[in-house]
Design an enzyme around this catalytic site. Structure first.
Site, PDB file in Angstrom:
ATOM      1  N   SER A 179       0.837  -1.203   0.000  1.00 13.95           N
ATOM      2  CA  SER A 179       0.000   0.000   0.000  1.00 13.95           C
ATOM      3  C   SER A 179       0.867   1.246   0.000  1.00 13.95           C
ATOM      4  O   SER A 179       0.591   2.226  -0.711  1.00 13.95           O
ATOM      5  CB  SER A 179      -0.939   0.003   1.211  1.00 13.95           C
ATOM      6  OG  SER A 179      -1.943  -0.975   1.084  1.00 13.95           O
ATOM      7  N   ASP A 180       1.930   1.240   0.792  1.00 11.28           N
ATOM      8  CA  ASP A 180       2.873   2.359   0.794  1.00 11.28           C
ATOM      9  C   ASP A 180       3.532   2.533  -0.573  1.00 11.28           C
ATOM     10  O   ASP A 180       3.612   3.641  -1.110  1.00 11.28           O
ATOM     11  CB  ASP A 180       3.964   2.122   1.839  1.00 11.28           C
ATOM     12  CG  ASP A 180       3.586   2.630   3.221  1.00 11.28           C
ATOM     13  OD1 ASP A 180       2.832   3.606   3.296  1.00 11.28           O
ATOM     14  OD2 ASP A 180       4.047   2.055   4.208  1.00 11.28           O
ATOM     15  N   VAL A 181       4.031   1.439  -1.115  1.00  9.84           N
ATOM     16  CA  VAL A 181       4.777   1.521  -2.371  1.00  9.84           C
ATOM     17  C   VAL A 181       3.881   1.984  -3.514  1.00  9.84           C
ATOM     18  O   VAL A 181       4.251   2.865  -4.298  1.00  9.84           O
ATOM     19  CB  VAL A 181       5.434   0.166  -2.702  1.00  9.84           C
ATOM     20  CG1 VAL A 181       6.041   0.184  -4.095  1.00  9.84           C
ATOM     21  CG2 VAL A 181       6.503  -0.166  -1.667  1.00  9.84           C
TER      22      VAL A 181
END
Length: 401
Positions: A179-181
């Site tokens: 999700s961050d990436v």
């Protein structure tokens, strides 16, 4: 031959982000040639991920450095500046750097920078051509705007955990901070689109992006499966909801991956494994039929695959152009001939660490005219403070106030 300039050469990025989503975006901008100034808090020793071990690059005396593997994954091609945003002097420095910047990227809680005069409304009013990207857990609006967001919560809230993992097991996160990436990737796209608009009109803008928004956006076919049918997708492990057979299959010495994408491939697959009866069975001749009769098909094909070795299966299936492949460990993937041919691992010099270099994951972009460059190893905390302030700081000559 002289090295070509990066596609974003000449752009100045003020990076007020930390952990992974924002740093993923700013590393990408740095890889493409932008000058990235990473601001780190001297009270905390810098970006949180500097302490997220194991593992760490070791100093030349063998002691762990502040370059954790996690930090290094998203912070090359940046200069680290130690500035305390809570002080009036720190705010003066950062407002000055913002005046110099083309792009600001931050991941504070919504409204968290207002008290410092570094929020998007204040800076865009002062610098109308600025591209200002805010990354947060839930976005600048909505009932959850004030809640902190980490990748785990984003995966849970966004729905991906409900369809990941073994059907009989608990909900499962993806093995890395996806999700961050992916939020960082969306942020990069948004920044580049805003730069295009600015170059055409002179007008900057604010980009509001959240981990949860991006997590729901990349539900892709499973999200639209639900929107189309109203039925919740099921966890299927490695299986595909819309293509059969598409899964990890046991063989005599391990597992392989099989991805039969159309009816012609299925016919060739059956022929390669001597499954003439299965190929002729009217329940299995179309993909829709194979989906409706998934369990029966698995019962028909699994024994034939379990009787063969990994290499035998891969050789047979590849000889008839049926998509298949191994399940590599990370070590097998990163040391493969394919990884070497594609520069999946790069080496950056860093004389102050053991062996004098760092091994990092390469950027997958292959640009023919403006290739990615690896000019700067991930920085030690605050190592570039003096250089940056002397060159671009409020007391340097020839810069904006």
């Amino acid at each position: 031959m002289a090295a070509s300039k990066g596609a974003l050469d000449g752009l100045f990025v003020l990076d007020l982000s930390r952990i992974l989503a924002g740093p993923t975006c700013t590393q990408m901008l740095g890889d493409l040639g932008a000058t990235v100034i990473k601001v780190e808090n001297p009270k905390t020793g810098g970006d949180d991920t500097r302490g997220w071990g194991p593992n760490y690059a070791c100093n030349t005396d063998g002691t762990p450095s502040d370059l954790s593997a996690y930090f290094m994954a998203a912070n090359r091609n940046k200069r680290s500046v130690a500035v305390d945003i809570a002080t009036s002097e720190g705010q003066r420095i950062l407002r000055h750097l913002a005046a110099r910047a083309d792009i600001v990227v931050e991941n504070f809680k919504p409204d968290g920078l207002k008290k410092y005069g570094l929020d998007h409304e204040t800076l865009l009013k002062a610098h109308p051509a600025l591209v200002y990207c805010s990354i947060s857990g839930y976005g600048q609006t909505g009932p959850n705007r004030s809640q902190p967001g980490y990748d785990l919560m984003a995966q849970g809230f966004g729905g991906i955990m409900s369809i990941t993992g073994d059907p009989e097991g608990p909900p499962m996160k993806v093995g890395v901070g996806i999700s961050d990436v992916m939020c960082g990737m969306y942020a990069t796209i948004g920044v580049l689109a805003a730069l295009r608009h600015r170059d055409q009109t002179g007008e900057g803008q604010h980009i509001d992006l959240s981990l949860v928004d991006s997590s729901m956006a990349w539900l892709i076919n499973e999200g639209t499966n639900f929107l189309t049918s109203g039925q919740l997708p099921e966890r299927r492990g490695n299986a595909h909801p819309n293509i059969v057979p598409y899964d990890a299959f046991e063989c005599s010495d391990g597992h392989i991956l099989l991805a039969v994408g159309n009816d012609a491939q299925f016919a060739r697959y059956c022929d390669a494994l001597g499954l003439a009866e299965t190929a002729a069975d009217p329940r299995f001749t179309t993909n829709l039929g194979r989906i409706e009769n998934r369990a029966a098909l698995m019962d028909a094909i699994r024994p034939a695959m379990q009787a063969l070795s990994k290499q035998d299966l891969l050789t047979r299936l590849r000889s008839v152009s049926v998509p298949c492949g191994p399940i590599n460990t990370i070590g097998e993937a990163l040391t493969s001939e394919q990884a070497q041919a594609r520069s999946a691992v790069v080496h950056l010099p860093r004389p102050d660490v053991d062996k004098g270099r760092l091994r990092l994951l390469g950027n997958p972009l292959k640009l023919s005219a403006t290739p990615v460059a690896y000019d700067r190893a991930p920085p030690r905390f605050g190592q570039d403070t003096a250089e940056v302030l002397e060159t671009w700081g409020p007391d340097s000559a020839g810069n904006c106030d």
